[in-house]
Design a protein around this motif. Structure first.
Motif, PDB file in Angstrom:
ATOM      1  N   PHE A 161       0.834  -1.197   0.000  1.00  0.00           N
ATOM      2  CA  PHE A 161       0.000   0.000   0.000  1.00  0.00           C
ATOM      3  C   PHE A 161       0.872   1.251   0.000  1.00  0.00           C
ATOM      4  O   PHE A 161       0.664   2.171  -0.791  1.00  0.00           O
ATOM      5  N   GLU A 162       1.878   1.271   0.850  1.00  0.00           N
ATOM      6  CA  GLU A 162       2.807   2.402   0.903  1.00  0.00           C
ATOM      7  C   GLU A 162       3.686   2.441  -0.342  1.00  0.00           C
ATOM      8  O   GLU A 162       4.064   3.514  -0.805  1.00  0.00           O
ATOM      9  N   VAL A 163       4.005   1.276  -0.890  1.00  0.00           N
ATOM     10  CA  VAL A 163       4.782   1.221  -2.130  1.00  0.00           C
ATOM     11  C   VAL A 163       4.069   2.017  -3.224  1.00  0.00           C
ATOM     12  O   VAL A 163       4.669   2.894  -3.865  1.00  0.00           O
ATOM     13  N   HIS A 164       2.785   1.727  -3.419  1.00  0.00           N
ATOM     14  CA  HIS A 164       2.043   2.400  -4.488  1.00  0.00           C
ATOM     15  C   HIS A 164       1.769   3.861  -4.158  1.00  0.00           C
ATOM     16  O   HIS A 164       1.725   4.691  -5.071  1.00  0.00           O
ATOM     17  N   ARG A 165       1.605   4.186  -2.881  1.00  0.00           N
ATOM     18  CA  ARG A 165       1.454   5.601  -2.532  1.00  0.00           C
ATOM     19  C   ARG A 165       2.723   6.366  -2.862  1.00  0.00           C
ATOM     20  O   ARG A 165       2.686   7.489  -3.376  1.00  0.00           O
ATOM     21  N   ASN A 166       3.874   5.740  -2.570  1.00  0.00           N
ATOM     22  CA  ASN A 166       5.145   6.401  -2.867  1.00  0.00           C
ATOM     23  C   ASN A 166       5.343   6.576  -4.367  1.00  0.00           C
ATOM     24  O   ASN A 166       5.904   7.580  -4.813  1.00  0.00           O
ATOM     25  N   TRP A 167       4.857   5.610  -5.150  1.00  0.00           N
ATOM     26  CA  TRP A 167       4.970   5.744  -6.604  1.00  0.00           C
ATOM     27  C   TRP A 167       4.086   6.886  -7.119  1.00  0.00           C
ATOM     28  O   TRP A 167       4.443   7.550  -8.091  1.00  0.00           O
ATOM     29  N   LEU A 168       2.950   7.092  -6.472  1.00  0.00           N
ATOM     30  CA  LEU A 168       2.135   8.258  -6.808  1.00  0.00           C
ATOM     31  C   LEU A 168       2.918   9.546  -6.577  1.00  0.00           C
ATOM     32  O   LEU A 168       2.899  10.469  -7.396  1.00  0.00           O
ATOM     33  N   ALA A 169       3.632   9.591  -5.442  1.00  0.00           N
ATOM     34  CA  ALA A 169       4.414  10.783  -5.089  1.00  0.00           C
ATOM     35  C   ALA A 169       5.584  10.977  -6.053  1.00  0.00           C
ATOM     36  O   ALA A 169       5.866  12.100  -6.489  1.00  0.00           O
ATOM     37  N   ILE A 170       6.277   9.878  -6.385  1.00  0.00           N
ATOM     38  CA  ILE A 170       7.428   9.966  -7.292  1.00  0.00           C
ATOM     39  C   ILE A 170       7.003  10.514  -8.644  1.00  0.00           C
ATOM     40  O   ILE A 170       7.616  11.458  -9.178  1.00  0.00           O
ATOM     41  N   THR A 171       5.964   9.927  -9.220  1.00  0.00           N
ATOM     42  CA  THR A 171       5.556  10.309 -10.574  1.00  0.00           C
ATOM     43  C   THR A 171       4.889  11.681 -10.625  1.00  0.00           C
ATOM     44  O   THR A 171       4.861  12.310 -11.688  1.00  0.00           O
ATOM     45  N   ASN A 172       4.362  12.152  -9.494  1.00  0.00           N
ATOM     46  CA  ASN A 172       3.721  13.462  -9.467  1.00  0.00           C
ATOM     47  C   ASN A 172       4.692  14.576  -9.108  1.00  0.00           C
ATOM     48  O   ASN A 172       4.581  15.688  -9.625  1.00  0.00           O
ATOM     49  N   SER A 173       5.653  14.292  -8.233  1.00  0.00           N
ATOM     50  CA  SER A 173       6.540  15.326  -7.711  1.00  0.00           C
ATOM     51  C   SER A 173       7.825  15.498  -8.508  1.00  0.00           C
ATOM     52  O   SER A 173       8.455  16.560  -8.441  1.00  0.00           O
ATOM     53  N   LEU A 174       8.238  14.469  -9.229  1.00  0.00           N
ATOM     54  CA  LEU A 174       9.528  14.503  -9.907  1.00  0.00           C
ATOM     55  C   LEU A 174       9.360  14.458 -11.421  1.00  0.00           C
ATOM     56  O   LEU A 174       8.387  13.900 -11.928  1.00  0.00           O
ATOM     57  N   PRO A 175      10.330  15.010 -12.152  1.00  0.00           N
ATOM     58  CA  PRO A 175      10.303  14.842 -13.612  1.00  0.00           C
ATOM     59  C   PRO A 175      10.591  13.392 -13.989  1.00  0.00           C
ATOM     60  O   PRO A 175      11.196  12.639 -13.211  1.00  0.00           O
ATOM     61  N   LEU A 176      10.185  13.012 -15.167  1.00  0.00           N
ATOM     62  CA  LEU A 176      10.342  11.624 -15.618  1.00  0.00           C
ATOM     63  C   LEU A 176      11.782  11.138 -15.516  1.00  0.00           C
ATOM     64  O   LEU A 176      12.021   9.957 -15.206  1.00  0.00           O
ATOM     65  N   THR A 177      12.727  12.013 -15.710  1.00  0.00           N
ATOM     66  CA  THR A 177      14.143  11.615 -15.694  1.00  0.00           C
ATOM     67  C   THR A 177      14.625  11.166 -14.323  1.00  0.00           C
ATOM     68  O   THR A 177      15.694  10.567 -14.207  1.00  0.00           O
ATOM     69  N   LYS A 178      13.845  11.436 -13.282  1.00  0.00           N
ATOM     70  CA  LYS A 178      14.269  11.056 -11.920  1.00  0.00           C
ATOM     71  C   LYS A 178      13.431   9.921 -11.325  1.00  0.00           C
ATOM     72  O   LYS A 178      13.690   9.494 -10.204  1.00  0.00           O
ATOM     73  N   TRP A 179      12.440   9.444 -12.072  1.00  0.00           N
ATOM     74  CA  TRP A 179      11.536   8.429 -11.529  1.00  0.00           C
ATOM     75  C   TRP A 179      12.270   7.174 -11.072  1.00  0.00           C
ATOM     76  O   TRP A 179      12.006   6.647  -9.991  1.00  0.00           O
ATOM     77  N   TYR A 180      13.188   6.680 -11.888  1.00  0.00           N
ATOM     78  CA  TYR A 180      13.857   5.410 -11.585  1.00  0.00           C
ATOM     79  C   TYR A 180      15.175   5.605 -10.829  1.00  0.00           C
ATOM     80  O   TYR A 180      15.917   4.652 -10.629  1.00  0.00           O
ATOM     81  N   PHE A 181      15.436   6.836 -10.391  1.00  0.00           N
ATOM     82  CA  PHE A 181      16.629   7.109  -9.594  1.00  0.00           C
ATOM     83  C   PHE A 181      16.282   7.465  -8.151  1.00  0.00           C
ATOM     84  O   PHE A 181      17.125   7.340  -7.260  1.00  0.00           O
ATOM     85  N   ASP A 182      15.059   7.890  -7.914  1.00  0.00           N
ATOM     86  CA  ASP A 182      14.681   8.379  -6.583  1.00  0.00           C
ATOM     87  C   ASP A 182      14.785   7.279  -5.526  1.00  0.00           C
ATOM     88  O   ASP A 182      14.338   6.156  -5.723  1.00  0.00           O
ATOM     89  N   GLU A 183      15.396   7.638  -4.381  1.00  0.00           N
ATOM     90  CA  GLU A 183      15.527   6.712  -3.255  1.00  0.00           C
ATOM     91  C   GLU A 183      15.102   7.379  -1.950  1.00  0.00           C
ATOM     92  O   GLU A 183      15.607   7.045  -0.881  1.00  0.00           O
ATOM     93  N   THR A 184      14.157   8.322  -2.054  1.00  0.00           N
ATOM     94  CA  THR A 184      13.639   8.986  -0.853  1.00  0.00           C
ATOM     95  C   THR A 184      13.066   7.955   0.115  1.00  0.00           C
ATOM     96  O   THR A 184      13.253   8.027   1.316  1.00  0.00           O
ATOM     97  N   SER A 185      12.354   6.982  -0.445  1.00  0.00           N
ATOM     98  CA  SER A 185      11.808   5.875   0.332  1.00  0.00           C
ATOM     99  C   SER A 185      12.495   4.588  -0.107  1.00  0.00           C
ATOM    100  O   SER A 185      13.065   4.501  -1.205  1.00  0.00           O
TER     101      SER A 185
END
Length: 506
Positions: free
Chosen positions: A35-59
């Motif tokens: 549940f938190e995994v998918h919530r975090n993916w919502l945050a990644i794809t909404n808050s970051l540009p596409l170029t950072k989606w697969y690099f983000d390690e905030t969570s």
């Protein structure tokens, strides 16, 4: 004809409405870390540009699904921001569990199941009413989907809807569209690629194998379609030079052979044999190093989990899966019949589940849902599905370990078993008028001695693991219930695999 179609649609919507009502009641239930995994993916794809989606390690729950699913999360995040901006906040949204995020994410899964509904509709619209209703009940009311998607939390119904749509077009002889939808599915979740060899052989033989000119034109056409789908999915990441990072996220082979909760597959036997040999050799005085992985933690990470037997590599599991699928590939080449596609695809996913690398227990849905389509084709198929669907559902029980969810999962399995039994009995009842008048109408649907014995053993396993173990042993040997359930379910899945091999070869 139009009147019948309208009635069929209304009945299908009734099945969906009943399922949706149950799913709404399950909203407050237990939810896993997914549940938190998918919530975090919502945050990644909404808050970051596409170029950072697969690099983000905030969570720690980094994005590891293919791009189409990331785009899907991006679409959902637009509505999530309107509901509650904190849902898509990369920092303050960590472990956010307010009612707004719970209801939003739960409802997105329910709505996305419309894809599953449409897939079932296309597959069943030309079937006779009894078969159609039975498939609807087994798929739309699937207890496995309810447990995994609407309690544990995932989007399997949405993804399986794409698979059923692809199968429906293949069965209609519309191969190009069926191949296109499968390519789209792979760009949503790459783990469905286990069936890619089946698709490749079938489409090459059934769609492309023609005269030289026509065959070459069709091969180029379907190749261009697949390339176009993957270009749309991965093109932006190739353009930015990030494809290696995307692939490394999607295929984290360092996670190890088995998931934290062992899926009931072939490797359970291999693990237990290794543990048994290590214990025996230590008793005999040999110096056997105890691996860092344990029964309770599962075999996860880069550790060497085996003390005696050879280490298993991803390449080994790939070769075993391909070898296991080979009878199906040979059959698909020799006799590329559209009516057999669902059976072959289900078999491929069974092989992937049994012999694959780092298999999740939830992957049993990949073959049980297509097998529901096959189950109405013959009496033998019905008997097989009755057993394997119960085993698959029971193998998911350890996912819901909290006491308040125990009655729910037991009730779901009992209701599913009852619906299947009544449906198959009705389908295979002798409708001879003379016998009906004499009260001699009997059903041909009966399970054999092995199936009865196995299901009785399954009940015994549940009594031991759920009641006797905690009563007599308390907190000692906490791995035993899980090991017992996983091992016993492996026997059932292996039986299903052998049965499917025999069915394919005959």
């Amino acid at each position: 004809m139009d009147h019948r179609e309208n009635n069929d649609r209304r009945l299908l919507l009734w099945f969906f409405a009943v399922a949706a009502a149950v799913k709404l009641l399950l909203i407050p239930s237990y939810r896993s870390t997914d549940f938190e995994v998918h919530r975090n993916w919502l945050a990644i794809t909404n808050s970051l540009p596409l170029t950072k989606w697969y690099f983000d390690e905030t969570s720690q729950w980094t994005l590891d699904y293919p791009p189409f699913f990331a785009y899907f999360e991006r679409l959902l995040s637009i509505f999530a921001r309107l509901v509650d901006p904190r849902i898509v906040d990369l920092q303050s949204g960590l472990d956010y569990s307010s009612e707004s995020v719970i209801y939003f994410q739960r409802i997105t899964v329910i709505v996305s199941d419309l894809c599953l509904l449409y897939g079932v509709y296309r597959l069943t619209r030309k079937l006779e009413p009894m078969k159609r209703n039975l498939i609807c009940a087994m798929v739309i009311w699937s207890p496995g989907l309810l447990i995994v998607d609407h309690i544990h939390f995932q989007y399997n119904g949405f993804l399986l809807g794409w698979l059923l749509l692809s199968i429906s077009f293949l069965q209609e002889g519309r191969d190009l569209l069926g191949g296109f939808l499968f390519a789209v599915l792979l760009c949503f979740k790459h783990l469905f690629a286990v069936a890619a060899p089946v698709y490749s052989v079938y489409l090459l033989r059934h769609y492309c194998w023609s005269s030289l000119v026509t065959g070459f034109r069709r091969l180029v056409t379907i190749g261009a379609v697949v390339v176009a789908v993957f270009a749309v999915a991965y093109g932006p990441f190739i353009y930015h030079g990030q494809i290696q990072q995307v692939i490394s996220r999607m295929f984290p082979f360092g996670r190890g052979l088995c998931h934290a909760y062992w899926a009931p597959n072939f490797w359970v036997f291999y693990i237990i044999l290794d543990k048994g040999l290590a214990f025996l050799l230590r008793k005999l005085g040999f110096e056997i190093q105890i691996p860092s992985a344990s029964f309770t933690g599962g075999l996860v990470g880069d550790s060497s989990p085996f003390a005696v037997l050879p280490q298993i590599t991803p390449l080994t599991t790939f070769a075993m899966v391909l070898l296991a699928i080979s009878p199906c590939l040979i059959k698909a080449w020799k006799k590329p019949h559209p009516g057999l596609v669902a059976r072959w695809i289900a078999y491929a996913y069974t092989c992937g589940f049994l012999f694959g690398w780092h298999v999740h227990e939830k992957a049993s849905l990949h073959f049980t849902i297509p097998l529901a389509i096959v189950a109405v084709q013959s009496l033998e198929d019905a008997k097989h599905y009755f057993l394997v669907s119960i085993v698959s559902c029971y193998s998911l029980f350890p996912l819901l370990y909290e006491p308040q969810e125990y009655p729910i999962k037991v009730l779901l399995l009992l209701l599913h078993s009852t619906v299947m039994w009544l449906g198959f009995v009705a389908q295979y009842t002798n409708n001879n008028k003379a016998q009906k008048d004499n009260g001699e109408s009997k059903s041909k649907f009966r399970i054999g001695c092995f199936e009865k014995s196995y299901l009785m053993g399954l009940v015994l396993v549940e009594i031991v693991s759920q009641f006797l173990h905690p009563y007599f042993l308390g907190d000692k040997f906490p791995f035993l219930p899980l090991m017992l359930i996983s091992t016993y379910c492996t026997v059932g899945i292996m039986y299903s695999w052998i049965w499917q091999v025999r069915k394919i070869l005959t």
